[in-house]
Structures are given as structure tokens and as C-alpha cells.
Write an enzyme that holds these catalytic residues in place. Structure first.
Site, mmCIF file in Angstrom:
data_model
loop_
_atom_site.group_PDB
_atom_site.id
_atom_site.type_symbol
_atom_site.label_atom_id
_atom_site.label_comp_id
_atom_site.label_asym_id
_atom_site.label_seq_id
_atom_site.Cartn_x
_atom_site.Cartn_y
_atom_site.Cartn_z
ATOM 1 N N LYS A 156 0.811 -1.229 0.000
ATOM 2 C CA LYS A 156 0.000 0.000 0.000
ATOM 3 C C LYS A 156 0.844 1.279 0.000
ATOM 4 C CE LYS A 156 -4.065 -2.099 2.103
ATOM 5 N NZ LYS A 156 -5.072 -2.054 3.176
ATOM 6 N N ASP A 211 -10.103 2.444 2.537
ATOM 7 C CA ASP A 211 -10.151 1.667 3.785
ATOM 8 C C ASP A 211 -10.920 2.400 4.889
ATOM 9 O OD1 ASP A 211 -8.790 -0.618 2.932
ATOM 10 O OD2 ASP A 211 -6.828 0.253 3.372
#
Ligand code: ATR
Length: 274
Positions: free
Chosen positions: A66, A102
Site C-alpha cells: 500500500k 479503507d
């Protein structure tokens, strides 16, 4: 031509994202395919470029890429910039657009699926790594009464809290420093349960009616949720809803339509229980 998407990770074989996005696509009548793509640990950028060259339109990014996806992006959403990490990529021409869904996924699971509004609530966030960082701004956006970031390494919690001080005052400390405080929602963003380690949470931190939320999920109760039950947390939820909601938000970014997450979450839940 059918649009191609993928999830990039290492490992990635057990990712549930292909099944989730296949259900979203069927539901929304979108012509796309979505696969799991294993990127070598030292070959993330090459794998992304290869996927783009093969006609890829977008990708989800999971552990451990990420932060690398953040650096590879040529344009970032404000929420990805805040998170310092990217879990959703969209490709158009030479542009690599990086977003992070997220935090939005977590907040939507808590507020919409679990019907637990965050406004006015006292939040305790456990952990100060990438997972914690990604959700702080979205949590603060919904006007909680307070946010305390607790971490095994207190310095990391304090550094993280400072990064968000322009949005709101965030308290920080180690686990012992939580003692004497009471919270309406306690969110586990540590990776402690991966090693089976129990978090040293002081007793009495769960307020009446409080929610314990584990960003992890698995078959059966997670170690954090077992601890929360023993310590009297009234409501407990694992991170399966967050997984589905971050995917729904990514689908919205790519396709401009928000799928109905409820039947997909129910199907996943049934699979996990089987
Ligand atoms: P992630 O991207 O999943 O957040 P990370 O950046 O490596 O992964 O962060 C892991 C987090 O879990 C950290 O907050 C870490 O605490 P430290 O900063 O003190 O290392 C926390 N963590 C991992 N194992 C833990 C354990 N056994 N007990 C308590 N905290 C733990």
C-alpha cells in the site's frame, strides 16, 4: 471489450476480493473481470506496469504494497494523501490515480451496517501502523467527542496523533495510559492477532453499550473480540464488513455506481462460518 481489474498483493491467493467484485459486477450489470495477481516482493511497480500494458483499468492493493502504491501514483485523492497509503488504483492514459477506501469502508460498516453513529462518541484506536493511519481522518470527519490512539510503542502513537492535529486534538499513549478512561467504541488496528498475541488492555475501558471493532476477521471469534467480550463490550464486530465496504467504495471509484454490499457481506459471512 471487457474491462480488467485485479488485486495485487503478496500473498494474494486467499484474497476474497475477486469473489466480492464478481458479485458487485453481476449485481450492477458491469462488464468486467477481476483477478488476484501475485506481485513479487521486489517487483510491484513492474507488475502494475505490465497490468496496465495488458489493458488493466484499475487495481486494489493489499499487504505489503500500500505504501509503494502511494509512491507509484501520479495523482492522489485527498484521503490517500492523508492515509499515506493507497489501496485503490485507477489507470487512465499515463495517469496512475491512487485512492484509499479503507477508512471510508470502516466508517460505513460502523455507521450504516452496525447502525452505530460516531458523532459524539469516545473512540479508542489501538495501533499506530499503516492500518491505524488510514482510518484516523475518516473517523475524525464524523465528529466524535474524542479520539485516543494507543500503541505498544507510545512514541509512534504520539507521532501519528500529531499528523492529524490540524483536524482535531488526538490523545496518544501506550496501553497502560488508557487505564481510568472509558470508551464508546474500541477499534483494533494492530496486527497482534496475526501472531496470536493478546493486547494488554486495562479493565474497565468499555462504556455501557460500547462497540468493540476488530479490523481483522477470521473463522470464529478473533482474540481481540474474545478479550472485549470478557471485559464486557456490549457489541462486537470483526472486519469482514469493512472488507466488503472498502471494496464497494473502490467499485464506486472505478465504475461510478455503488453496489449493494448487504447480500455480498451475508454470502461471505455464510462462507466463513461453513
Ligand atoms: P499495519 O499496516 O497492519 O498497521 P504495521 O504498520 O506493521 O502494520 O503496524 C502494526 C501495528 O500493530 C503496530 O501498531 C504495532 O505496534 P508497535 O508500533 O509497537 O510495533 C502493533 N502490534 C503488532 N504486534 C503487536 C503485539 N503483539 N502487541 C501489541 N501491538 C502489536
Amino acid at each position: 471489450m471487457t474491462d480488467r481489474y485485479c488485486v495485487l498483493g503478496n500473498p494474494v491467493a486467499h484474497s476474497r476480493s475477486p469473489a466480492i467484485h464478481a458479485q458487485f459486477a453481476a449485481q450492477c450489470r458491469q462488464d468486467l473481470v477481476y483477478e488476484a495477481l501475485l506481485a513479487p516482493l521486489d517487483g510491484f511497480a513492474e507488475t502494475v506496469r505490465g497490468f496496465i500494458a495488458a489493458g488493466g483499468k484499475g487495481a486494489n492493493v493489499t499487504v505489503p504494497f500500500k505504501e509503494e502504491a502511494f509512491r507509484l501514483s501520479t495523482r492522489l485523492s485527498a484521503r490517500a494523501e492523508r492515509a499515506g497509503a493507497v489501496n485503490t488504483l485507477a489507470f487512465a492514459g499515463r495517469e496512475i490515480y491512487g485512492d484509499n477506501t479503507d477508512g471510508a469502508g470502516l466508517v460505513r460498516d460502523i455507521e450504516a451496517n452496525l447502525a452505530f453513529p460516531l458523532a459524539g462518541k469516545r473512540i479508542l484506536l489501538l495501533g499506530a501502523g499503516g492500518a491505524a493511519r488510514g482510518v484516523i481522518a475518516p473517523l475524525l470527519a464524523d465528529a466524535p467527542a474524542s479520539l485516543f490512539v494507543a500503541n505498544r510503542t507510545a512514541d509512534k502513537a504520539a507521532a501519528l496523533a500529531r499528523q492529524f492535529s490540524d483536524i482535531a486534538a488526538v490523545d496518544a499513549g501506550n496501553f497502560a495510559e488508557i487505564a481510568g478512561n472509558c470508551f464508546d467504541i474500541v477499534i483494533n488496528a494492530t496486527s497482534a492477532s496475526l501472531s496470536g498475541a493478546a493486547l494488554p488492555l486495562p479493565a474497565g475501558i468499555f462504556a455501557p453499550g460500547s462497540l468493540a471493532y476488530d479490523m481483522m476477521y477470521g473463522k470464529g471469534e478473533t482474540p481481540f473480540l474474545a478479550l472485549a467480550r470478557e471485559q464486557g463490550a456490549a457489541r462486537r464486530a470483526d472486519g469482514l464488513g469493512m472488507l466488503v465496504e472498502q471494496a464497494a467504495e473502490a467499485f464506486l471509484v472505478w465504475r461510478g455506481v455503488r453496489p449493494d454490499s448487504a447480500p455480498v457481506l451475508a454470502a461471505l459471512r455464510a462462507q466463513l462460518a461453513a
